[in-house]
Scaffold this motif. Structure first.
Motif, PDB file in Angstrom:
ATOM      1  N   LEU A 123      15.594  -4.205  10.385  1.00 36.71           N
ATOM      2  CA  LEU A 123      15.149  -3.144   9.745  1.00 36.71           C
ATOM      3  C   LEU A 123      15.594  -1.973   9.550  1.00 36.71           C
ATOM      4  N   GLU A 124      16.110  -1.447  10.620  1.00 37.32           N
ATOM      5  CA  GLU A 124      15.936  -0.040  10.241  1.00 37.32           C
ATOM      6  C   GLU A 124      17.042   0.183   9.711  1.00 37.32           C
ATOM      7  N   HIS A 125      17.847  -0.556   9.214  1.00 42.18           N
ATOM      8  CA  HIS A 125      18.920  -0.047   7.527  1.00 42.18           C
ATOM      9  C   HIS A 125      18.002  -0.238   6.362  1.00 42.18           C
ATOM     10  N   ILE A 126      16.793  -0.996   6.066  1.00 42.17           N
ATOM     11  CA  ILE A 126      16.406  -1.277   5.062  1.00 42.17           C
ATOM     12  C   ILE A 126      15.501   0.076   5.010  1.00 42.17           C
ATOM     13  N   LYS A 127      14.849   0.093   6.496  1.00 37.17           N
ATOM     14  CA  LYS A 127      13.656   1.929   6.628  1.00 37.17           C
ATOM     15  C   LYS A 127      14.577   3.119   6.208  1.00 37.17           C
ATOM     16  N   ASP A 128      15.555   2.834   6.278  1.00 38.15           N
ATOM     17  CA  ASP A 128      15.831   4.357   6.120  1.00 38.15           C
ATOM     18  C   ASP A 128      15.740   4.059   4.466  1.00 38.15           C
ATOM     19  N   GLN A 129      16.539   3.406   4.020  1.00 38.53           N
ATOM     20  CA  GLN A 129      16.733   3.261   2.678  1.00 38.53           C
ATOM     21  C   GLN A 129      15.099   3.408   1.494  1.00 38.53           C
ATOM     22  N   VAL A 130      14.130   2.924   2.531  1.00 38.08           N
ATOM     23  CA  VAL A 130      12.678   3.050   2.221  1.00 38.08           C
ATOM     24  C   VAL A 130      12.199   4.769   1.955  1.00 38.08           C
ATOM     25  N   LYS A 131      12.752   4.919   3.117  1.00 42.03           N
ATOM     26  CA  LYS A 131      12.230   6.541   3.575  1.00 42.03           C
ATOM     27  C   LYS A 131      12.213   7.551   2.640  1.00 42.03           C
ATOM     28  N   ALA A 188       5.492  16.669  -6.190  1.00 45.11           N
ATOM     29  CA  ALA A 188       5.594  18.073  -6.355  1.00 45.11           C
ATOM     30  C   ALA A 188       4.692  18.637  -6.959  1.00 45.11           C
ATOM     31  N   GLU A 189       5.214  18.252  -8.353  1.00 43.86           N
ATOM     32  CA  GLU A 189       4.767  19.137 -10.002  1.00 43.86           C
ATOM     33  C   GLU A 189       3.078  18.535 -10.094  1.00 43.86           C
ATOM     34  N   ILE A 190       2.712  17.736  -9.661  1.00 46.45           N
ATOM     35  CA  ILE A 190       0.957  17.951  -9.677  1.00 46.45           C
ATOM     36  C   ILE A 190       0.617  18.275  -8.555  1.00 46.45           C
ATOM     37  N   GLY A 191       1.126  18.216  -7.255  1.00 40.16           N
ATOM     38  CA  GLY A 191       0.615  19.294  -6.572  1.00 40.16           C
ATOM     39  C   GLY A 191       0.151  17.399  -4.678  1.00 40.16           C
ATOM     40  N   HIS A 192       1.324  16.653  -4.925  1.00 34.43           N
ATOM     41  CA  HIS A 192       0.450  15.385  -4.606  1.00 34.43           C
ATOM     42  C   HIS A 192       1.765  15.317  -3.171  1.00 34.43           C
ATOM     43  N   GLU A 193       1.907  14.485  -2.493  1.00 34.58           N
ATOM     44  CA  GLU A 193       2.537  13.666  -1.379  1.00 34.58           C
ATOM     45  C   GLU A 193       2.833  12.673  -1.045  1.00 34.58           C
ATOM     46  N   LEU A 241      10.011  10.306  -3.874  1.00 34.62           N
ATOM     47  CA  LEU A 241       9.269   9.866  -5.044  1.00 34.62           C
ATOM     48  C   LEU A 241       8.803  11.402  -4.740  1.00 34.62           C
ATOM     49  N   ASP A 242       8.215  11.616  -3.814  1.00 30.91           N
ATOM     50  CA  ASP A 242       7.837  13.462  -3.094  1.00 30.91           C
ATOM     51  C   ASP A 242       8.425  14.041  -4.447  1.00 30.91           C
ATOM     52  N   ASN A 292       1.068  -1.653   0.047  1.00 26.71           N
ATOM     53  CA  ASN A 292      -0.061  -0.104   0.220  1.00 26.71           C
ATOM     54  C   ASN A 292       0.892   1.242  -0.263  1.00 26.71           C
ATOM     55  N   ILE A 293       0.323   2.344  -0.208  1.00 29.88           N
ATOM     56  CA  ILE A 293       0.754   3.126  -0.180  1.00 29.88           C
ATOM     57  C   ILE A 293      -0.204   5.086   0.214  1.00 29.88           C
ATOM     58  N   HIS A 294       0.382   5.559   0.576  1.00 29.77           N
ATOM     59  CA  HIS A 294      -0.411   6.396   1.179  1.00 29.77           C
ATOM     60  C   HIS A 294      -0.308   7.974   0.391  1.00 29.77           C
ATOM     61  N   TYR A 295      -1.027   8.363  -0.529  1.00 23.63           N
ATOM     62  CA  TYR A 295      -1.303  10.432  -1.098  1.00 23.63           C
ATOM     63  C   TYR A 295      -1.818  10.733  -0.771  1.00 23.63           C
ATOM     64  N   ARG A 296      -1.326  11.872  -0.429  1.00 19.63           N
ATOM     65  CA  ARG A 296      -2.700  13.356  -0.214  1.00 19.63           C
ATOM     66  C   ARG A 296      -2.428  14.526  -1.309  1.00 19.63           C
ATOM     67  N   MET A 297      -2.841  15.223  -0.726  1.00 22.12           N
ATOM     68  CA  MET A 297      -2.861  16.607  -2.290  1.00 22.12           C
ATOM     69  C   MET A 297      -2.453  17.423  -1.617  1.00 22.12           C
ATOM     70  N   ILE A 298      -2.062  17.902  -1.641  1.00 23.63           N
ATOM     71  CA  ILE A 298      -1.500  20.015  -1.316  1.00 23.63           C
ATOM     72  C   ILE A 298      -1.233  20.870  -1.642  1.00 23.63           C
ATOM     73  N   VAL A 299      -2.357  22.495  -1.332  1.00 18.58           N
ATOM     74  CA  VAL A 299      -3.772  22.857  -0.923  1.00 18.58           C
ATOM     75  C   VAL A 299      -2.823  24.123  -0.907  1.00 18.58           C
ATOM     76  N   ASN A 300      -2.249  24.925  -1.396  1.00 17.27           N
ATOM     77  CA  ASN A 300      -1.517  26.178  -0.625  1.00 17.27           C
ATOM     78  C   ASN A 300      -0.734  25.839   0.541  1.00 17.27           C
TER      79      ASN A 300
END
Length: 386
Positions: A191-199, A210-215, A205-206, A26-34
């Protein structure tokens, strides 16, 4: 209560690598408004996004794209024989991460996955039902009326291996949807070594979004197999496995104290009926400490016997009643586990520890009270004044 949580973490085929397995899902997206985040929605991963976030991580030996669920379809063989089958899509590395036992034929390979070839690996019970044999390599199986060439047969397996189970396996192809990424880190990789890379991948990806107003919203992925198997998270929030464990342990504590109180009451009643016996033993030189040990030892035998009987009954229940394993978010029918999946020395030690703890809690105070009895009063069967 002790056995059930272990089914999501204990390794067994075809998920023998559970202690090391991690999942991105899964992946969680949200819009950026102002310049402020607004709303938010979660989606299952597609193949392209899964590779952006999880492919090629340092310390990961193998990675595999797998469909989140095995989906039901109508499977048909020759002579019109048909059955309901659960189909899971996967890539060529699926067979390296999960130890399905090949009975005949072969697994599909990278070229077939990249080309989304119409090939399938089926389980032995599907082979028997549709082809009356366990080596139908080269035969054609129809999945919802689409033809697939059978290239291999694997042994039947427990559906409790939720991320690896299925009746039929077909290539996911280069652009699959509704997938999770299974990761097998090397021995000793944290696990932290893997998470740091994924973060860091999420941050990259953000920048693109950003070009389409999402993160994106990072929820501490990838997750251990225990979290994914239990569904102990929502797609819009970070899982709190420690909180769930605390609640479970608190429940265990309450369930431990209630029978201890009941046992203490029963033991006090038994001791009142044996006041004369205790008085005679004290008159013949039995020390208070020896009397306490005697009462506690007697109660320990009763408690351990009851614990063993209860454990045997619980094992029979867990292996005979499959209803407690069916999850609403699972599309695969779940059967009861084998006894070998539930039985291990850790369970036995936990049971013995619980019995010993119950014995100490329930027997200590009544035993101490029995040791404080006046010898003459006890011989005459009189309890001390309260």
């Amino acid at each position: 209560g002790v056995a059930l949580p272990q089914l999501s973490v204990r390794p067994f085929a075809p998920e023998s690598n559970r202690p090391r397995l991690l999942y991105g899902e899964n992946i969680h997206y949200r819009m950026i408004v102002n310049e402020s985040p607004m709303g938010g929605s979660s989606y299952s991963l597609d193949g392209e996004t899964a590779r952006k976030l999880y492919s090629g991580l340092d310390g990961v030996e193998l990675e595999s794209i797998v469909s989140c669920y095995a989906l039901a379809c109508e499977a048909e063989g020759y002579n019109g024989k048909s059955t309901k089958a659960y189909v899971r899509k996967s890539d060529e590395n699926f067979w390296k991460i999960y130890d399905h036992r090949l009975l005949s034929g072969r697994y599909f390979d990278k070229d077939e996955n990249d080309a989304a070839s119409k090939v399938a690996v089926i389980t032995e019970h599907v082979a028997r039902e549709l082809f009356d044999k366990t080596d139908p390599a080269g035969e054609t199986i129809y999945l919802d009326f689409l033809p697939f060439k059978v290239v291999g047969v694997v042994a039947d397996h427990s559906k409790l291996a939720r991320q690896a189970s299925g009746d039929v396996f077909i290539p996911a192809g280069p652009t699959p949807d509704g997938v999770l990424m299974a990761l097998l880190p090397g021995e000793g990789v944290s696990l932290e070594h893997i998470k740091d890379q994924v973060k860091a991948r999420y941050a990259e990806l953000d920048t693109e979004l950003a070009e389409i107003g999402h993160e994106t919203v990072y929820h501490e992925t990838p997750y251990k197999a225990e979290i994914v198997a239990k569904g102990a998270y929502g797609s819009n929030n970070t899982p709190d496995l420690d909180g769930g464990r605390r609640k479970r342990y608190l429940t265990y504590l309450i369930l431990l104290l209630l029978p201890a109180i009941n046992l203490a009451s029963m033991l006090s009643s038994r001791i009142r009926r044996r006041i004369g016996e205790f008085g005679i033993r004290r008159a013949f030189g039995c020390t208070r400490s020896k009397l306490i040990r005697s009462v506690i030892s007697e109660n320990l035998i009763i408690t351990v016997t009851g614990g063993i009987i209860g454990w045997i009954c619980s094992m029979l229940f867990l292996t005979m009643y499959s209803g407690i394993y069916n999850m609403p978010y699972m599309s695969v029918n779940i059967e009861s586990p084998e006894l070998t999946m539930l039985l291990n020395w850790r369970f036995v030690l936990i049971i013995l520890l619980i019995c010993y703890t119950l014995n100490l809690i329930s027997a200590s105070i009544p035993a101490w009270q029995a040791s404080r009895l006046n010898t003459v009063d006890a011989i005459n069967g009189r309890e001390p004044a309260r």
